[in-house]
Design an enzyme around this catalytic site. Structure first.
Site, short mmCIF file in Angstrom:
data_model
loop_
_atom_site.label_atom_id
_atom_site.label_comp_id
_atom_site.label_asym_id
_atom_site.label_seq_id
_atom_site.Cartn_x
_atom_site.Cartn_y
_atom_site.Cartn_z
N HIS A 146 40.22 40.38 27.18
CA HIS A 146 40.18 39.51 26.01
C HIS A 146 40.85 40.23 24.84
O HIS A 146 40.85 41.45 24.77
CB HIS A 146 38.74 39.18 25.63
CG HIS A 146 38.01 38.37 26.65
ND1 HIS A 146 38.21 37.02 26.81
CD2 HIS A 146 37.07 38.73 27.56
CE1 HIS A 146 37.43 36.57 27.77
NE2 HIS A 146 36.72 37.58 28.24
N CYS A 182 40.34 36.17 32.05
CA CYS A 182 38.98 36.39 32.54
C CYS A 182 38.59 35.32 33.57
O CYS A 182 39.14 35.30 34.66
CB CYS A 182 38.00 36.45 31.37
SG CYS A 182 36.43 37.24 31.79
#
Length: 495
Positions: free
Chosen positions: A426, A325
């Site tokens: 994630h 991310c």
């Protein structure tokens, strides 16, 4: 409602335990937290964002996570401000004083969300935030007694005896409550006790005499218990001497979703270490850059502290590197924030490892996804929580092929030299098959099988067993004003 004398007293743990105890006895139950402040978050089935702890508690209830379970989430992006998530969606950044004045408007929202859960489930277990005795936050409170008063619910207060001063914590907290707030406290819970509980009994009797409030139970210290943390980073390392792969995660100030790495910390062959101080770095097989709530600020922290030079040297020596991310965005050449999404407007030169750049945008991507690792049939599932679009030559070598709403979508980067990977997803380490493949790529051969989802489920049951042994079901039902047998998964009277 479960409140605590301090942060990290055990509120999340107790709520998780109560949810699992009730659920496995066939009682329809859901978790709720009116206001959460955490950088660990999860994506719900509706495509909203809630605190990670409530997603774990939903799992304990055998439920999918829902935005109703955590209507207000604050994600700090500076020492005095945070992004405000309302009903799963970001509504902007606010400084602490601005948010404090906004809270009366939020009370209606959190009461509404709680009411919606009450219509669906026989029991709702509410988690407070911080402590109800924080005098400076009492006005307009929506997180502790202010919320309990608004919905008129009973409260238990948890304290961590392992910290020391447990009787001062409990008595002091109780004495700082108003008369009406004291009246709704039905019991105290002492958490993480080591030793013979009979030696504690004189203190328990003294506390009940002083307050008129009973100690409902003393929960023992459960060795090596792993329940995903709400926000605090557990930096305790395994020391069984069996680790064969060294992983280092630089822990910058606004690092987010560090629960991505719990599977690495629990893996019997992996030594996963969170490091703030680069001088403590003594080499690694794999460096992983985590997510960030202020990616340009955390990038600047990395560079100011010399982590960029450590990473470059690590790559020259043949080490592997993954960015998740915000950490993925840092691997590029530039990060632009023209709309002041996370910080002041401007651009930052990134680490320059991958030929790409990222522009932060106001529309946050929130979705659960599934697909395969490019070039294989290895499945992947995960979730996206990011404000930013990445472009550049690096994206010509994607990492994952995902199915999104009936169409194919690629994510991430795997560099041609097969030394660096980056992804917006994630939770990708959680899948056993993909984890095995990635650890092999990082240098771990002859792996032991490790099913992290099964391990996590076993840990929730282990916690519930320990708590139910000292707080029997009948005691919990009494607190909830439920009788045995009422409120099955098919419905029943609501409490």
């Amino acid at each position: 409602m479960v409140q605590g004398t301090t942060s990290d007293a055990g509120k999340s743990i107790v709520v998780t335990a109560l949810c699992r105890i009730l659920a496995r006895h066939g009682i329809s139950v859901a978790p709720f937290k009116p206001q959460n402040m955490a950088l660990n978050s999860a994506v719900t089935t509706e495509g909203g964002e809630i605190g990670r702890a409530q997603a774990v508690q939903a799992e304990a209830c055998y439920l999918p996570a829902s935005v109703e379970m955590n209507p207000v989430l604050l994600k700090p992006n500076s020492d005095i401000g945070a992004q405000v998530i309302l009903n799963g969606k970001a509504i902007g950044n606010m400084k602490a004083t601005e948010y404090h004045n906004f809270k009366p408007q939020l009370l209606t929202e959190v009461v509404k969300s709680h009411g919606q859960l009450q219509q669906k489930y026989s029991a709702v277990i509410v988690e407070g935030a911080g402590s109800p005795a924080e005098i400076n936050l009492r006005e307009h409170d929506i997180a502790n007694m202010g919320f309990a008063e608004a919905i008129d619910c009973p409260v238990i207060i948890v304290a961590d005896i392992d910290r020391g001063g447990v009787f001062a914590h409990l008595l002091g907290t109780y004495e700082l409550l108003s008369d009406s707030e004291k009246a709704r406290v039905k019991g105290f819970v002492i958490n993480r006790f080591r030793g013979d509980v009979s030696l504690l009994e004189p203190g328990l009797d003294w506390l009940e005499e002083k307050t008129g409030v009973p100690v409902l139970c003393v929960i023992p210290y459960v060795t090596n218990l792993h329940i995903e943390a709400e926000d605090a980073v557990n930096q305790q390392q395994k020391s069984n001497g069996e680790q064969q792969l060294k992983v280092v995660v630089p822990l910058y100030p606004r690092a987010s979703n560090h629960t991505d790495f719990d599977v690495l910390r629990m893996h019997p062959q992996v030594d996963c270490e969170f490091l703030r101080d680069p001088q403590q770095f003594s080499g690694a097989d794999l460096i992983v850059l985590p997510g960030s709530k202020n990616v340009r600020g955390d990038l600047n922290w990395l560079q100011e502290n010399g982590w960029d030079k450590i990473i470059q040297r690590h790559l020259r020596f043949g080490g592997k590197l993954i960015g998740i991310c915000g950490g993925y965005q840092m691997l590029g050449e530039w990060i632009h924030d023209p709309e002041q999404i996370e910080s002041t407007a401007g651009s930052s030169a990134a680490l320059g490892i991958l030929p790409m750049e990222t522009t932060l945008t106001g529309d946050k991507m929130l979705r659960n996804v599934q697909g395969v690792l490019c070039g294989s049939d290895t499945p992947v599932t995960g979730y996206e929580i990011h404000a930013g679009i990445s472009n550049g030559e690096a994206l010509n070598n994607p990492l994952f092929e995902l199915q999104v709403e009936g169409s194919t979508h690629t994510d991430g980067v795997r560099d041609p030299g097969d030394q660096v990977m980056g992804t917006y997803l994630h939770g990708v380490f959680d899948q056993p098959e993909l984890l095995t493949e990635w650890l092999n790529w990082a240098g771990l051969n002859q792996q032991q099988s490790f099913d992290y989802p099964a391990f996590r489920e076993a840990q929730i049951n282990r916690l519930a067993d320990e708590v139910e042994a000292v707080m029997p079901l009948e005691s919990i039902l009494t607190l909830l004003s439920l009788g045995r047998g009422r409120g099955s998964e098919q419905g029943g009277e609501k409490a």
